[in-house]
Design an enzyme around this catalytic site. Structure first.
Site, PDB file in Angstrom:
ATOM      1  N   GLY A 149       2.607  -1.229  -1.920  1.00 39.54           N
ATOM      2  CA  GLY A 149       3.109  -2.422  -2.608  1.00 39.54           C
ATOM      3  C   GLY A 149       2.201  -3.608  -2.368  1.00 39.54           C
ATOM      4  O   GLY A 149       0.987  -3.448  -2.172  1.00 39.54           O
ATOM      5  N   SER A 150       2.805  -4.789  -2.354  1.00 37.11           N
ATOM      6  CA  SER A 150       1.985  -6.004  -2.337  1.00 37.11           C
ATOM      7  C   SER A 150       1.498  -6.364  -0.929  1.00 37.11           C
ATOM      8  O   SER A 150       2.087  -5.946   0.076  1.00 37.11           O
ATOM      9  CB  SER A 150       2.817  -7.175  -2.877  1.00 37.11           C
ATOM     10  N   GLY A 183       3.332  -6.240   2.719  1.00 33.86           N
ATOM     11  CA  GLY A 183       2.602  -5.532   3.778  1.00 33.86           C
ATOM     12  C   GLY A 183       2.525  -6.377   5.042  1.00 33.86           C
ATOM     13  O   GLY A 183       2.694  -5.876   6.160  1.00 33.86           O
ATOM     14  N   GLU A 224      -0.580   0.915   1.789  1.00 29.43           N
ATOM     15  CA  GLU A 224      -1.503   0.918   0.660  1.00 29.43           C
ATOM     16  C   GLU A 224      -1.146  -0.280  -0.197  1.00 29.43           C
ATOM     17  O   GLU A 224      -0.093  -0.322  -0.824  1.00 29.43           O
ATOM     18  CB  GLU A 224      -1.381   2.224  -0.131  1.00 29.43           C
ATOM     19  N   CYS A 284      -2.448   0.230  -9.175  1.00 32.91           N
ATOM     20  CA  CYS A 284      -3.214  -0.367  -8.065  1.00 32.91           C
ATOM     21  C   CYS A 284      -4.703  -0.199  -8.288  1.00 32.91           C
ATOM     22  O   CYS A 284      -5.479  -1.066  -7.921  1.00 32.91           O
ATOM     23  CB  CYS A 284      -2.768   0.213  -6.730  1.00 32.91           C
TER      24      CYS A 284
HETATM   25  P1  ADP Z   1       5.731  -5.987  -6.013  1.00 32.82           P
HETATM   26  O1  ADP Z   1       5.207  -7.381  -5.762  1.00 32.82           O
HETATM   27  O2  ADP Z   1       4.812  -5.098  -6.698  1.00 32.82           O
HETATM   28  O3  ADP Z   1       7.145  -5.948  -6.493  1.00 32.82           O
HETATM   29  P2  ADP Z   1       6.601  -5.584  -3.361  1.00 32.82           P
HETATM   30  O4  ADP Z   1       5.683  -5.415  -2.229  1.00 32.82           O
HETATM   31  O5  ADP Z   1       7.400  -6.830  -3.452  1.00 32.82           O
HETATM   32  O6  ADP Z   1       5.736  -5.316  -4.616  1.00 32.82           O
HETATM   33  O7  ADP Z   1       7.640  -4.382  -3.431  1.00 32.82           O
HETATM   34  C1  ADP Z   1       7.357  -3.063  -3.086  1.00 32.82           C
HETATM   35  C2  ADP Z   1       8.559  -2.485  -2.375  1.00 32.82           C
HETATM   36  O8  ADP Z   1       8.795  -3.220  -1.189  1.00 32.82           O
HETATM   37  C3  ADP Z   1       9.867  -2.554  -3.158  1.00 32.82           C
HETATM   38  O9  ADP Z   1      10.649  -1.409  -2.854  1.00 32.82           O
HETATM   39  C4  ADP Z   1      10.497  -3.806  -2.615  1.00 32.82           C
HETATM   40  O10 ADP Z   1      11.890  -3.840  -2.778  1.00 32.82           O
HETATM   41  C5  ADP Z   1      10.130  -3.701  -1.155  1.00 32.82           C
HETATM   42  N1  ADP Z   1      10.143  -4.971  -0.414  1.00 32.82           N
HETATM   43  C6  ADP Z   1       9.969  -6.225  -0.891  1.00 32.82           C
HETATM   44  N2  ADP Z   1      10.041  -7.131   0.110  1.00 32.82           N
HETATM   45  C7  ADP Z   1      10.263  -6.444   1.255  1.00 32.82           C
HETATM   46  C8  ADP Z   1      10.408  -6.799   2.632  1.00 32.82           C
HETATM   47  N3  ADP Z   1      10.367  -8.059   3.045  1.00 32.82           N
HETATM   48  N4  ADP Z   1      10.590  -5.798   3.522  1.00 32.82           N
HETATM   49  C9  ADP Z   1      10.619  -4.510   3.141  1.00 32.82           C
HETATM   50  N5  ADP Z   1      10.495  -4.111   1.856  1.00 32.82           N
HETATM   51  C10 ADP Z   1      10.320  -5.056   0.921  1.00 32.82           C
END
Ligand code: ADP
Length: 506
Positions: free
Chosen positions: A231-232, A236, A253, A288
């Site tokens: 994810g983002s 991360g 990743e 990605c």
């Molecule tokens: P995007 O910006 O592409 O939505 P995110 O990183 O926000 O990517 O989301 C990827 C995943 O991480 C999703 O399942 C989201 O719900 C989860 N997520 C978002 N914020 C948090 C956090 N603070 N802790 C754990 N998981 C999270």
């Protein structure tokens, strides 16, 4: 938004059973191609659900870890067989909740089958201990699972990316709590239901929900021993902080801002143009490792821009279920806003944005998160659209004069996921590829399929830590355990006294 609507659902699954939750905890999943259509609903797991899911995973752990990997692989093969049935229906559901065209959704949905089978065939390697013997004794090296692993899945390719984290974790004997993304949870939930049925209860548990709440509760849980995340970068970073609380293992990743570097020795053929178009606009630019910046030798610049823009103009934007569409909408409101505003900012700074392509259904256009593809020129190398990940259907093209300059430009961001180098002289291309800071550098290609489950994948710099895919992901999902019989340590020199006045070594 809080009614149970639509037929598809992404429930909480704990210990092999769906957990009923009251209606206020269901959230509607909308179709990005028709924002007034509700595709289904996603349950929002709270902290108690997360606690129970982790407890179920912990309870299932001893028996699952106690099996051989070959036995676990049998269950994974059964799951692959179950998932293979009715893939088309799951791909259609994925198109409706995500927006991507059906061919792309099929690739994503069928990924679960390929990935489970790929990891199942690594069982023998996992089960085989490495044994070495010499005069000092015998050393047996095995691999052990972490325990309960949290798998946190993004919305852009939920099934493929989810299973790339899940399958190696399961093979290695971990039990898992999966957190699907709230934006695109439905087709993944249907796939996970089938996986759960093929495994002992509690081996895989599912807690859909809002990242900030559900994801945080999961990542901070003291009994979670490892976090696997795609994810983002921002999330991360927050997961790194969460992992620090109880020294959890972590594989991240994260985002990419992949450069495609087209060298002087490249020939600008129709094939090259078609490859680049696929590389940039597949998934509406929300993958990605889409191409996110193009650097082209000045001698090819004008020709490339003209022919590339002409080819992009053939893209037809519409509902991904309509076979006439070649590109769907973007998936989320946030992405829609970011990309449209980024293009406005780029233009206001003097950049040229050529917006091309065709609207499949002009009347329904404003009801979807549709963005026509665009090609950007006339921007400086440090502008936002170049140095940030746009994650949308647009790309900046910048000229360069020298190879060294191209390498420097390619390396001038905080990202380092993938990249590509294009040259007729493949040896030269490999040489330049080697100088680019990225986990993967492709030569004369850069699109989905350039990497696959058998090729290690992951980022350098802020694009991530750890490696996914291939055997590397099994190593990421487990830790080496050494069993050592030490008969004779005399070769280490004079025997140490039992009590020594000198410094002690831990
Ligand atoms: P995007 O910006 O592409 O939505 P995110 O990183 O926000 O990517 O989301 C990827 C995943 O991480 C999703 O399942 C989201 O719900 C989860 N997520 C978002 N914020 C948090 C956090 N603070 N802790 C754990 N998981 C999270």
């Amino acid at each position: 938004m809080s009614r149970l609507i639509g037929r598809a659902s992404a429930p909480i699954i704990i210990g092999g059973r769906e957990r009923p939750v009251d209606q206020t905890r269901w959230h509607a999943v909308l179709d990005p191609a028709h924002r007034d259509n509700v595709v289904g609903s996603v349950a929002l797991a709270n902290e108690r659900d997360v606690d129970d899911a982790v407890a179920a995973a912990a309870e299932a752990l001893p028996a699952w870890r106690g099996m051989t990997a070959a036995e676990r692989a049998e269950a994974m093969r059964d799951a692959a067989e179950a998932i293979e049935v009715d893939l088309e229906a799951r791909a259609r559901l994925l198109t409706r909740e995500h927006g991507k065209v059906l061919a792309e959704a099929k690739h994503d949905a069928s990924g679960a089958v390929r990935i489970l089978r790929y990891y199942a065939q690594l069982a023998e390697r996992f089960d085989r201990p490495e044994v070495s013997e010499d005069q000092r004794g015998r050393i047996v090296r095995t691999r052990r699972p972490y325990g309960v692993v949290a798998v946190i899945v993004p919305w852009n390719a939920p099934i493929y990316l989810g299973f790339l984290m899940l399958a190696p974790a399961l093979l290695a004997g971990n039990t898992v709590v999966v957190k699907p993304a709230e934006e695109v949870p439905l087709a993944l939930a249907d796939t996970l239901r089938l996986l759960v049925r093929s495994l002992p209860p509690g081996v895989v548990n599912v807690v859909p929900g809002m990242g900030a709440e559900t994801g945080r509760a999961l990542s901070l849980h003291p009994d979670v021993r490892k976090i696997s995340f795609t994810g983002s970068i921002a999330t991360g970073q927050s997961l790194m902080r969460a992992a620090a609380t109880t020294i959890k293992g972590l594989s991240l990743e994260l985002g990419g801002n992949d450069p495609a570097v087209i060298l002087e020795g490249a020939r600008i053929t129709d094939e090259l143009i078609a490859e680049l178009v696929r590389g940039v606009y597949a998934g509406s630019g929300q993958i990605c490792y889409n191409v996110k910046r193009i650097y082209v030798h000045r001698s090819h610049h004008d020709d490339l821009v003209t022919r590339f823009t002409d080819a992009v103009n053939d893209i037809v934007v519409g509902d991904g279920l309509d076979p006439a569409s070649t590109m769907g909408p973007v998936t989320t409101e946030a992405q829609f806003r970011y990309v449209t505003e980024l293009l406005e900012r780029t233009q206001s700074l003097g950049g040229r944005v050529r917006t091309v392509g065709r609207k499949l259904d002009p009347a329904g256009w404003d009801n979807g998160l549709f963005i026509l593809p665009s090609v950007v020129t006339g921007v400086a190398s440090d502008e936002e659209i170049v140095v940030k990940e746009q994650f949308g259907p647009t790309v900046p093209i910048l000229p360069f004069d020298e190879e060294d300059e191209a390498v420097a430009l390619a390396n001038a961001t905080e990202y380092g996921l993938a990249a590509s180098v294009w040259d007729e002289d493949v040896t030269n291309a490999f040489g330049v590829a080697d100088r680019i800071d990225a986990g993967s550098v492709f030569v004369n290609i850069h699109r989905i399929g350039a990497s696959d489950v058998s090729m290690e994948f992951g980022g350098v710099k802020q694009s991530g830590v750890g490696r996914g895919h291939a055997w590397a992901a099994v190593e990421e999902s487990s830790q080496t355990k050494v069993l050592a019989q030490r008969c004779d340590l005399s070769s280490y020199g004079p025997r140490l006294p039992l009590v020594d006045d000198g410094p002690l070594h831990g």
